[in-house]
Motif scaffolding. Sequence first.
Motif, mmCIF file in Angstrom:
data_model
loop_
_atom_site.group_PDB
_atom_site.id
_atom_site.type_symbol
_atom_site.label_atom_id
_atom_site.label_comp_id
_atom_site.label_asym_id
_atom_site.label_seq_id
_atom_site.Cartn_x
_atom_site.Cartn_y
_atom_site.Cartn_z
ATOM 1 N N UNK A 119 13.192 -6.780 3.746
ATOM 2 C CA UNK A 119 11.825 -7.316 3.773
ATOM 3 C C UNK A 119 10.812 -6.207 4.048
ATOM 4 N N UNK A 120 11.116 -5.401 5.057
ATOM 5 C CA UNK A 120 10.158 -4.372 5.462
ATOM 6 C C UNK A 120 10.102 -3.247 4.423
ATOM 7 N N UNK A 121 11.212 -2.968 3.752
ATOM 8 C CA UNK A 121 11.192 -1.961 2.679
ATOM 9 C C UNK A 121 10.190 -2.359 1.606
ATOM 10 N N UNK A 122 10.185 -3.649 1.227
ATOM 11 C CA UNK A 122 9.236 -4.130 0.224
ATOM 12 C C UNK A 122 7.803 -4.024 0.716
ATOM 13 N N UNK A 123 7.575 -4.410 1.957
ATOM 14 C CA UNK A 123 6.211 -4.352 2.504
ATOM 15 C C UNK A 123 5.720 -2.906 2.602
ATOM 16 N N UNK A 124 6.619 -2.012 3.011
ATOM 17 C CA UNK A 124 6.223 -0.600 3.109
ATOM 18 C C UNK A 124 5.937 -0.024 1.728
ATOM 19 N N UNK A 125 6.643 -0.520 0.714
ATOM 20 C CA UNK A 125 6.360 -0.024 -0.643
ATOM 21 C C UNK A 125 4.992 -0.484 -1.124
ATOM 22 N N UNK A 126 4.545 -1.664 -0.701
ATOM 23 C CA UNK A 126 3.173 -2.075 -1.010
ATOM 24 C C UNK A 126 2.181 -1.068 -0.402
ATOM 25 N N UNK A 127 2.482 -0.659 0.821
ATOM 26 C CA UNK A 127 1.630 0.312 1.519
ATOM 27 C C UNK A 127 1.622 1.653 0.774
ATOM 28 N N UNK A 128 2.813 2.089 0.356
ATOM 29 C CA UNK A 128 2.936 3.348 -0.390
ATOM 30 C C UNK A 128 2.208 3.240 -1.734
ATOM 31 N N UNK A 129 2.279 2.064 -2.353
ATOM 32 C CA UNK A 129 1.603 1.842 -3.635
ATOM 33 C C UNK A 129 0.083 1.994 -3.467
ATOM 34 N N UNK A 130 -0.465 1.390 -2.410
ATOM 35 C CA UNK A 130 -1.908 1.493 -2.167
ATOM 36 C C UNK A 130 -2.305 2.937 -1.872
ATOM 37 N N UNK A 131 -1.439 3.652 -1.168
ATOM 38 C CA UNK A 131 -1.707 5.054 -0.847
ATOM 39 C C UNK A 131 -1.760 5.885 -2.128
ATOM 40 N N UNK A 132 -0.786 5.686 -3.012
ATOM 41 C CA UNK A 132 -0.748 6.429 -4.287
ATOM 42 C C UNK A 132 -1.973 6.079 -5.131
ATOM 43 N N UNK A 133 -2.343 4.793 -5.147
ATOM 44 C CA UNK A 133 -3.518 4.359 -5.914
ATOM 45 C C UNK A 133 -4.781 5.031 -5.381
ATOM 46 N N UNK A 134 -4.932 5.042 -4.069
ATOM 47 C CA UNK A 134 -6.120 5.659 -3.461
ATOM 48 C C UNK A 134 -6.191 7.148 -3.773
ATOM 49 N N UNK A 135 -5.047 7.819 -3.732
ATOM 50 C CA UNK A 135 -5.035 9.255 -4.052
ATOM 51 C C UNK A 135 -5.430 9.461 -5.516
ATOM 52 N N UNK A 136 -4.854 8.650 -6.409
ATOM 53 C CA UNK A 136 -5.137 8.793 -7.841
ATOM 54 C C UNK A 136 -6.594 8.467 -8.151
ATOM 55 N N UNK A 137 -7.173 7.527 -7.390
ATOM 56 C CA UNK A 137 -8.575 7.135 -7.617
ATOM 57 C C UNK A 137 -9.553 8.077 -6.925
ATOM 58 N N UNK A 138 -9.029 9.046 -6.181
ATOM 59 C CA UNK A 138 -9.888 10.010 -5.505
ATOM 60 C C UNK A 138 -10.498 9.496 -4.219
ATOM 61 N N UNK A 139 -9.953 8.409 -3.693
ATOM 62 C CA UNK A 139 -10.496 7.833 -2.453
ATOM 63 C C UNK A 139 -9.838 8.432 -1.225
ATOM 64 N N UNK A 140 -8.773 9.184 -1.445
ATOM 65 C CA UNK A 140 -8.040 9.753 -0.311
ATOM 66 C C UNK A 140 -7.602 11.157 -0.694
ATOM 67 N N UNK A 141 -7.610 12.036 0.274
ATOM 68 C CA UNK A 141 -7.197 13.425 0.011
ATOM 69 C C UNK A 141 -5.704 13.503 -0.235
#
Lengths: 141, 57
Positions: A119-141
Motif C-alpha cells: 500500500x505504502x509503495x503505491x502511495x510513495x510512487x504517487x509522491x515520486x510522480x508529483x516530484x518528477x512532474x514538478x521538476x519537468x514543469x520547472x516548478x522544482x529545482x
Amino acid sequence: MVAKEINRESRGTASGQAWVIGIAAWAVPGLGHLLVRRWLRALLLGGAIWVMFLTGLALGGHLFILRGDEWGFSSLVQLLPMIANVGLGALYVGCWLMNTGFAENAQRLTYEYGNTFLLVAGLLNYLAMLDAFDIAAGRKE
Amino acid sequence: MRHVLWMSVFAALTAIVFGVVAKGDTKQRVRYAVKVFAEFLVVAFILGWILYFLPFR
C-alpha cells in the motif's frame, strides 16, 4: 498580486513533456526522474519503491482489486486500498495481467506487513510522480 | 525480533523517499530523512508498549 502572477505562469508552463514524464514516473517507479536526468533521485526513489514492492510480495502481502461482487461499504473497503496499490503503475498492471499477488495469504505471520509495504509503495510512487512532474514543469529545482 | 526488523526496513525506505522529495539543500534533506526514520521507530515503540498493557485478550 505578484504571487498570483507567478502561480499563473508556473501553472501555464506545465508542458506536454511534463505530463508524459509524470505518466512515466507513475508507470515505472524511478523512470520519471531518469527522464529528467536526476540519476541519484531516480536511484533512491525508484530503488526504495521497487524494494518496498518486492518485499511486500515476499512477505505475503496482496494487492487489492474490485472484483465486482462487493456492495456498499465493502466496495469502499476494497476501493481505497486499491487506489493506493494502483500507484504502483505498471507493476500493478503487470501483476493483474499475470494474476499474481492478488491472493490473500492471511496464514502468513508477515501478511499484514506485506500489505502495508504494498500500500505504502503505491502511495510513495504517487509522491515520486508529483516530484518528477514538478521538476519537468520547472516548478522544482 | 522479526517485527522490529520489518518495521525498521519500512521506516528506512519511507524515510528515504520523504527525504528525497523534501525541499532544502542536501544536508537539510538528509537530516529530515533521519528525523522521519527516528520518529517512525520511536512512535512504534511507544505504541507497542501502550498496546502491550491493554487487555485485548
